[in-house]
Design an enzyme around this catalytic site. Sequence first.
Site, PDB file in Angstrom:
ATOM      1  N   LYS A   1      -3.380   1.994   3.421  1.00 31.32           N
ATOM      2  CA  LYS A   1      -3.226   1.520   2.144  1.00 31.32           C
ATOM      3  C   LYS A   1      -1.891   0.634   1.996  1.00 31.32           C
ATOM      4  O   LYS A   1      -1.624  -0.133   1.026  1.00 31.32           O
ATOM      5  CB  LYS A   1      -3.111   2.578   1.189  1.00 31.32           C
ATOM      6  CG  LYS A   1      -4.572   3.058   1.003  1.00 31.32           C
ATOM      7  CD  LYS A   1      -4.416   4.543   0.292  1.00 31.32           C
ATOM      8  CE  LYS A   1      -5.803   5.110   0.283  1.00 31.32           C
ATOM      9  NZ  LYS A   1      -6.015   6.470  -0.284  1.00 31.32           N
TER      10      LYS A   1
ATOM     11  N   GLY B   1      -7.290   5.966   8.351  1.00 34.41           N
ATOM     12  CA  GLY B   1      -7.379   6.379   6.849  1.00 34.41           C
ATOM     13  C   GLY B   1      -6.497   5.726   6.001  1.00 34.41           C
ATOM     14  O   GLY B   1      -5.883   4.530   6.151  1.00 34.41           O
ATOM     15  N   SER B   2      -5.628   6.594   5.166  1.00 35.83           N
ATOM     16  CA  SER B   2      -4.863   6.061   3.905  1.00 35.83           C
ATOM     17  C   SER B   2      -3.553   5.400   4.332  1.00 35.83           C
ATOM     18  O   SER B   2      -3.021   4.776   3.587  1.00 35.83           O
ATOM     19  CB  SER B   2      -4.501   7.190   3.146  1.00 35.83           C
ATOM     20  OG  SER B   2      -5.891   7.507   2.387  1.00 35.83           O
ATOM     21  N   VAL B   3      -3.171   5.458   5.531  1.00 34.01           N
ATOM     22  CA  VAL B   3      -1.928   4.541   6.135  1.00 34.01           C
ATOM     23  C   VAL B   3      -2.172   3.123   5.966  1.00 34.01           C
ATOM     24  O   VAL B   3      -1.330   2.317   5.568  1.00 34.01           O
ATOM     25  CB  VAL B   3      -1.464   5.020   7.635  1.00 34.01           C
ATOM     26  CG1 VAL B   3      -0.799   6.598   7.682  1.00 34.01           C
ATOM     27  CG2 VAL B   3      -2.507   5.104   8.454  1.00 34.01           C
TER      28      VAL B   3
END
Length: 558
Positions: free
Chosen positions: A288, A284-286
């Site tokens: 980014k 997921g967004s980690v």
Amino acid sequence: MAVDGCQGRGREGADDVRKRRTRSVTEIVVYGFLFFAFAEVTIHLLILAFGHQAAVTLAVSEPVATSFSRPDIVDRNGRLLATDLEAPSIYADPGVVLDRDELVEKLATVLPDIDQKDLLRALSDRSRRFIWVRRGVSPKIAQRVHDLGLPGLSFRYELKRAYPAGALAGHVLGSVNVDNRGLTGIEKYIDDNVGTDPVHSAVLSTRPPVRLSLDIGVQHALEDELDDAEEMYGTEGAAGLILNIKTGEVLASASLPRVDPTWPSQALDNKHLDRMTAGTYELGSVFKTLTIAMAFDEGLAKPDTMIDVRQPLEVGRFTVTDYHASNRPLSVTEVFTHSSNIGAGMLALQAGPERFEAFLRKFGLLTQLKTEEGVIAAPQLPPKWGKASTITISYGHGLAVAPLQFAAAAATVLNDGKPVHPTFLKRYGVDSADEKPLVTQVTSREMARLMRLNVIGPDGTGKEADVPGYRVGGKTGTADVPGRGGYSSKSVISSFLAAFPMDDPQYLTFVVLFDPKGTKETQGQHTAGYTAAPVTGRLITRIAGQLGVAPMDVAASQ
């Protein structure tokens, strides 16, 4: 008179001769009998010696089993994690056993899990003089077996691996087999790289202990917080890591459910998989953190560069949206703190598939990693790296990696771009060889600033991870779990990547919760900001002091 005297003496002489002759014959008969008796005994002894040589050799050699003495394992401060102990093992001599059925029946009262049919079968073979019954039992069990008074059962002492801390760091330590050979984890590393010594009895190793990078106190704090998180959020599992950014030393690594190193069979159960190293996940967004670092380092954007995220991204039949839609363009800083999927996707598209893939490859995220604990699970790559993969990977979907491998890449970003090679062994100084930085120092400092802002900023998703005085920074990640029918938002992997102190990042933590459930305290939410972030805050509160990080004035740290 004279004549008569001479005749008398002649008769007496003849009698003496006859007596001596009779005695000589008797002696000859007796000695002859004894000679033949001894000769017969000698012949029988020779027949036994040469005729049954194989059986005698078998009786002597069979009980001698080769085991291996192993060096101790200690944590970075010398505290004992694994050692060899003398333990009694039970064996039987079928040739001496009087009643097989009685022996097996009584033995089962002490060892109820013994395979009775197999033992009866083995005892039936009278040509064997040695069979193992149970190896490495406790002294209490050995005494109970001894008290049974069964002829044919005996004991010999062997080495058995013991783990004084129980299941603490069980996945990292690994396990050994019945012969004290390493099977997994650091125990396997010892066999392959350090060395063990073959022994035929309980002879302890004289090798120096193997000193790990782990800190027992930090490890306990991590496992304790994961236990609480599992209970609080009803997770299916959890994993966590604490890494020294400057040296790459793993100070703690844990996965729930735990494994007990004294029971190697537990590791064969998929439920007890080491989720930190042996499983791969879309995080997921980690992710980014890497996407935006790439945009900065490639000169594609600056923190204040504006990106219009008002319209979803169309990828074939799929539409990429933001969890919290924005009605205005966002700066790259806000793309990070608002965790915008659209913004991350647009930055990755600006770089293009080839450049984005090359960036992740140089960070080692597309190839298999190896540590002393063993080979890390290989990343699961997209079958084709096109536009769709570029967009989804930018926010942590479409590429599955082991959490440890991702943590090492994130630590590299925060280490002024200098590559971080994770190790489970204590390092005595950083490698002096200068490796080329993978990102510039400017990019590294900018990412540290964004991570700090994400924790203390009013719109940041990581506010629950803040620990006053310790300058924590971080990034949330909430990944939908893929299934047969696609991704399901009902089941997620919630994670939080953190580092501290952010003015000069020293330590990185990574907490991953598998399928957490919303609670009253989280207002029914299961996303990382409500679950993994507060777990991280509680963890850092406990370990910062142990790691020697002094708190700063709260106002100044903000």
